[in-house]
Design a protein around this motif. Structure first.
Motif, PDB file in Angstrom:
ATOM      1  N   GLU A  40       0.854  -1.184   0.000  1.00  0.00           N
ATOM      2  CA  GLU A  40       0.000   0.000   0.000  1.00  0.00           C
ATOM      3  C   GLU A  40       0.890   1.232   0.000  1.00  0.00           C
ATOM      4  N   PHE A  41       0.391   2.329  -0.550  1.00  0.00           N
ATOM      5  CA  PHE A  41       1.194   3.531  -0.675  1.00  0.00           C
ATOM      6  C   PHE A  41       1.360   4.224   0.667  1.00  0.00           C
ATOM      7  N   GLY A  42       2.534   4.832   0.832  1.00  0.00           N
ATOM      8  CA  GLY A  42       2.821   5.537   2.073  1.00  0.00           C
ATOM      9  C   GLY A  42       4.297   5.847   2.193  1.00  0.00           C
ATOM     10  N   GLY A  43       4.743   6.136   3.414  1.00  0.00           N
ATOM     11  CA  GLY A  43       6.117   6.509   3.670  1.00  0.00           C
ATOM     12  C   GLY A  43       7.032   5.314   3.832  1.00  0.00           C
ATOM     13  N   PRO A  44       8.223   5.543   4.389  1.00  0.00           N
ATOM     14  CA  PRO A  44       9.204   4.460   4.538  1.00  0.00           C
ATOM     15  C   PRO A  44       8.685   3.258   5.322  1.00  0.00           C
ATOM     16  N   GLU A  45       7.730   3.495   6.207  1.00  0.00           N
ATOM     17  CA  GLU A  45       7.218   2.395   7.030  1.00  0.00           C
ATOM     18  C   GLU A  45       6.497   1.332   6.202  1.00  0.00           C
ATOM     19  N   LYS A  46       6.167   1.631   4.965  1.00  0.00           N
ATOM     20  CA  LYS A  46       5.465   0.667   4.114  1.00  0.00           C
ATOM     21  C   LYS A  46       6.411  -0.294   3.406  1.00  0.00           C
ATOM     22  N   LEU A  47       7.713  -0.004   3.437  1.00  0.00           N
ATOM     23  CA  LEU A  47       8.686  -0.856   2.767  1.00  0.00           C
ATOM     24  C   LEU A  47       8.896  -2.144   3.556  1.00  0.00           C
ATOM     25  N   ARG A  48       8.768  -3.283   2.886  1.00  0.00           N
ATOM     26  CA  ARG A  48       8.908  -4.577   3.545  1.00  0.00           C
ATOM     27  C   ARG A  48       9.872  -5.466   2.756  1.00  0.00           C
ATOM     28  N   LEU A  49      10.751  -6.165   3.462  1.00  0.00           N
ATOM     29  CA  LEU A  49      11.615  -7.156   2.836  1.00  0.00           C
ATOM     30  C   LEU A  49      10.823  -8.451   2.705  1.00  0.00           C
ATOM     31  N   VAL A  50      10.697  -8.950   1.472  1.00  0.00           N
ATOM     32  CA  VAL A  50       9.873 -10.131   1.215  1.00  0.00           C
ATOM     33  C   VAL A  50      10.601 -11.074   0.267  1.00  0.00           C
ATOM     34  N   ASP A  51      10.082 -12.284   0.155  1.00  0.00           N
ATOM     35  CA  ASP A  51      10.516 -13.231  -0.866  1.00  0.00           C
ATOM     36  C   ASP A  51       9.548 -13.137  -2.040  1.00  0.00           C
ATOM     37  N   VAL A  52      10.092 -12.962  -3.235  1.00  0.00           N
ATOM     38  CA  VAL A  52       9.264 -12.936  -4.441  1.00  0.00           C
ATOM     39  C   VAL A  52       9.790 -13.980  -5.408  1.00  0.00           C
ATOM     40  N   ASP A  53       8.954 -14.356  -6.370  1.00  0.00           N
ATOM     41  CA  ASP A  53       9.389 -15.317  -7.377  1.00  0.00           C
ATOM     42  C   ASP A  53      10.565 -14.759  -8.165  1.00  0.00           C
ATOM     43  N   GLU A  54      11.539 -15.611  -8.420  1.00  0.00           N
ATOM     44  CA  GLU A  54      12.669 -15.184  -9.235  1.00  0.00           C
ATOM     45  C   GLU A  54      12.175 -14.764 -10.613  1.00  0.00           C
ATOM     46  N   PRO A  55      12.604 -13.582 -11.096  1.00  0.00           N
ATOM     47  CA  PRO A  55      12.133 -13.143 -12.418  1.00  0.00           C
ATOM     48  C   PRO A  55      12.625 -14.072 -13.519  1.00  0.00           C
ATOM     49  N   HIS A 329      15.432   5.376   3.342  1.00  0.00           N
ATOM     50  CA  HIS A 329      14.460   6.385   2.934  1.00  0.00           C
ATOM     51  C   HIS A 329      14.260   7.431   4.031  1.00  0.00           C
ATOM     52  N   GLU A 330      14.199   6.978   5.268  1.00  0.00           N
ATOM     53  CA  GLU A 330      14.049   7.920   6.380  1.00  0.00           C
ATOM     54  C   GLU A 330      15.218   8.892   6.444  1.00  0.00           C
ATOM     55  N   ASP A 331      16.434   8.368   6.282  1.00  0.00           N
ATOM     56  CA  ASP A 331      17.627   9.220   6.331  1.00  0.00           C
ATOM     57  C   ASP A 331      17.640  10.210   5.167  1.00  0.00           C
ATOM     58  N   LEU A 332      17.226   9.751   3.987  1.00  0.00           N
ATOM     59  CA  LEU A 332      17.210  10.618   2.813  1.00  0.00           C
ATOM     60  C   LEU A 332      16.200  11.747   2.991  1.00  0.00           C
ATOM     61  N   ILE A 333      15.001  11.407   3.430  1.00  0.00           N
ATOM     62  CA  ILE A 333      13.959  12.412   3.631  1.00  0.00           C
ATOM     63  C   ILE A 333      14.368  13.398   4.728  1.00  0.00           C
ATOM     64  N   GLY A 334      15.054  12.889   5.762  1.00  0.00           N
ATOM     65  CA  GLY A 334      15.482  13.730   6.878  1.00  0.00           C
ATOM     66  C   GLY A 334      16.753  14.519   6.628  1.00  0.00           C
ATOM     67  N   ARG A 335      17.290  14.453   5.410  1.00  0.00           N
ATOM     68  CA  ARG A 335      18.501  15.192   5.021  1.00  0.00           C
ATOM     69  C   ARG A 335      19.701  14.827   5.913  1.00  0.00           C
ATOM     70  N   ARG A 336      19.770  13.573   6.271  1.00  0.00           N
ATOM     71  CA  ARG A 336      20.885  13.116   7.114  1.00  0.00           C
ATOM     72  C   ARG A 336      21.976  12.438   6.292  1.00  0.00           C
ATOM     73  N   THR A 337      21.931  12.575   4.986  1.00  0.00           N
ATOM     74  CA  THR A 337      22.847  11.826   4.129  1.00  0.00           C
ATOM     75  C   THR A 337      23.690  12.748   3.267  1.00  0.00           C
ATOM     76  N   THR A 338      24.811  12.192   2.804  1.00  0.00           N
ATOM     77  CA  THR A 338      25.690  12.882   1.859  1.00  0.00           C
ATOM     78  C   THR A 338      26.031  11.913   0.739  1.00  0.00           C
TER      79      THR A 338
END
Length: 347
Positions: A40-55, A329-338
């Motif tokens: 579902e659409f949303g912020g970084p909290e929506k990102l999930r590590l999953v197993d998907v079928d090999e392409p 994504h959280e770090d990028l949005i929070g401008r904590r990255t270089t």
């Protein structure tokens, strides 16, 4: 559908044959790969590590084992479905990768989506050979943001020697490359960044001056850095009040190139103000450049050659495990990255 295998020692032999004869079925299972996906659409909290079928690599496609996946601010828009291209669910984000093909070729590629994964199927025509002098990190960091920076500096802003160029987010992936390309084009470059550490990095890359992007009066701070003078061009990606202030300090015949709306605050433009100041506002979306294969190939070749020779430095920031894409994504949005952020699918 992912490739399947039959449990047993060959077609209808051993355990598989026994299972079928006794129970009328046999077990199939799918080859799976790790990927980061949203349901579902949303912020970084929506990102999930999953197993998907090999392409599966169909006709004209090549399966690539991903070494690095590039992270871009546009990915944070894609996961919210509030960017220029409409997204559909489920979605595996990610528009660029570097890695290896089954026959051992080192390649990079730009994708519509799907890059946050351990394996991707890519059209052979879209694979870019990576020189030995360019490692996986820089290969994944270069294509999308390098092409963007080249288009911003040369095709959209049309920088000429002696002009003044202002670069927003100058310590980031696109910004750091734009600073260098602007200097190579003969411009005086003023980089905007949000911390002393970032501004020091921008100066190391060759910027003539830097400005705190969070200054109360950003326009006045930029003019002060330019000796009180107006500027010739601005590469703008933040939106909001910064747009108004930067447009206000453009010199006659000045150009503002808009390549993002990080704040998600859009602005309307007065046509009369453009006329009075002989100013231009140009929009740029990389998708349209990707449609021009006649322009794309020479630009990619120039970028890779410049990095391989050491003439262009790719500023690589943090490399996150694939499992920590949400934190990235959280770090990028929070401008904590270089520099350019990357994902390592092996972790």
């Amino acid at each position: 559908m992912g490739a399947w295998r039959l449990r047993g020692r060959g077609p209808l032999t051993g355990q598989a044959s026994y299972a079928r004869s006794c129970f009328g079925w046999w077990r199939l299972w799918f080859a799976a790969v790790k990927a980061v996906q949203i349901e579902e659409f949303g912020g970084p909290e929506k990102l999930r590590l999953v197993d998907v079928d090999e392409p599966v690599a169909g006709d004209g496609m090549v399966l690539v084992d991903v070494a690095r996946s590039g992270i871009n601010f546009a990915d944070t828009h894609a996961t919210r479905n509030d960017y220029l291209a409409e997204q559909s669910l489920p979605l595996i984000p990610g528009a660029e990768i570097s890695g290896r093909t089954a026959d051992g070729r080192r390649v990079a590629a730009l994708l519509g989506s799907g890059g946050y994964a351990a394996k991707v199927a890519v059209p052979e025509a879209l694979l870019v050979p990576v020189p030995d002098e360019v490692d996986d990190d820089r290969a994944a960091a270069l294509l999308l943001q390098g092409l963007t920076a080249m288009a911003l500096v040369h095709r959209c802003a049309r920088i000429e020697p002696g002009e003044t160029l202002v670069v927003e987010a100058a310590a980031g992936g696109t910004g750091s490359l734009s600073v260098q390309l602007g200097k190579r084009a003969g411009a005086k470059v003023i980089g905007l960044a949000s911390s002393e550490e970032k501004r020091a990095r921008v100066e190391q890359l060759g910027a003539d001056a830097t400005v705190d992007s969070r200054a109360d009066d950003l326009g006045a701070a930029i003019r002060e850095a330019n000796g009180g003078k107006r500027v010739d061009a601005v590469l703008h990606m933040s939106g909001g009040d910064a747009f108004d202030q930067e447009l206000g300090i453009l010199a006659p015949l000045g150009r503002m190139v808009v390549f993002g709306i990080a704040s998600r605050e859009q602005r309307d433009i007065s046509t009369a103000a453009l006329l009075r100041g002989s100013k231009s506002v140009v929009g740029f979306w990389l998708a349209h450049l990707l449609m021009r294969r006649d322009l794309l190939a020479p630009m990619i070749g120039e970028l890779l050659a410049a990095v391989a020779s050491g003439d262009l430095e790719v500023s690589v920031g943090d490399v996150y495990p694939l499992s920590e894409a949400a934190r990235a994504h959280e770090d990028l949005i929070g401008r904590r990255t270089t520099g350019k952020l990357l994902l390592d699918p092996s972790r």
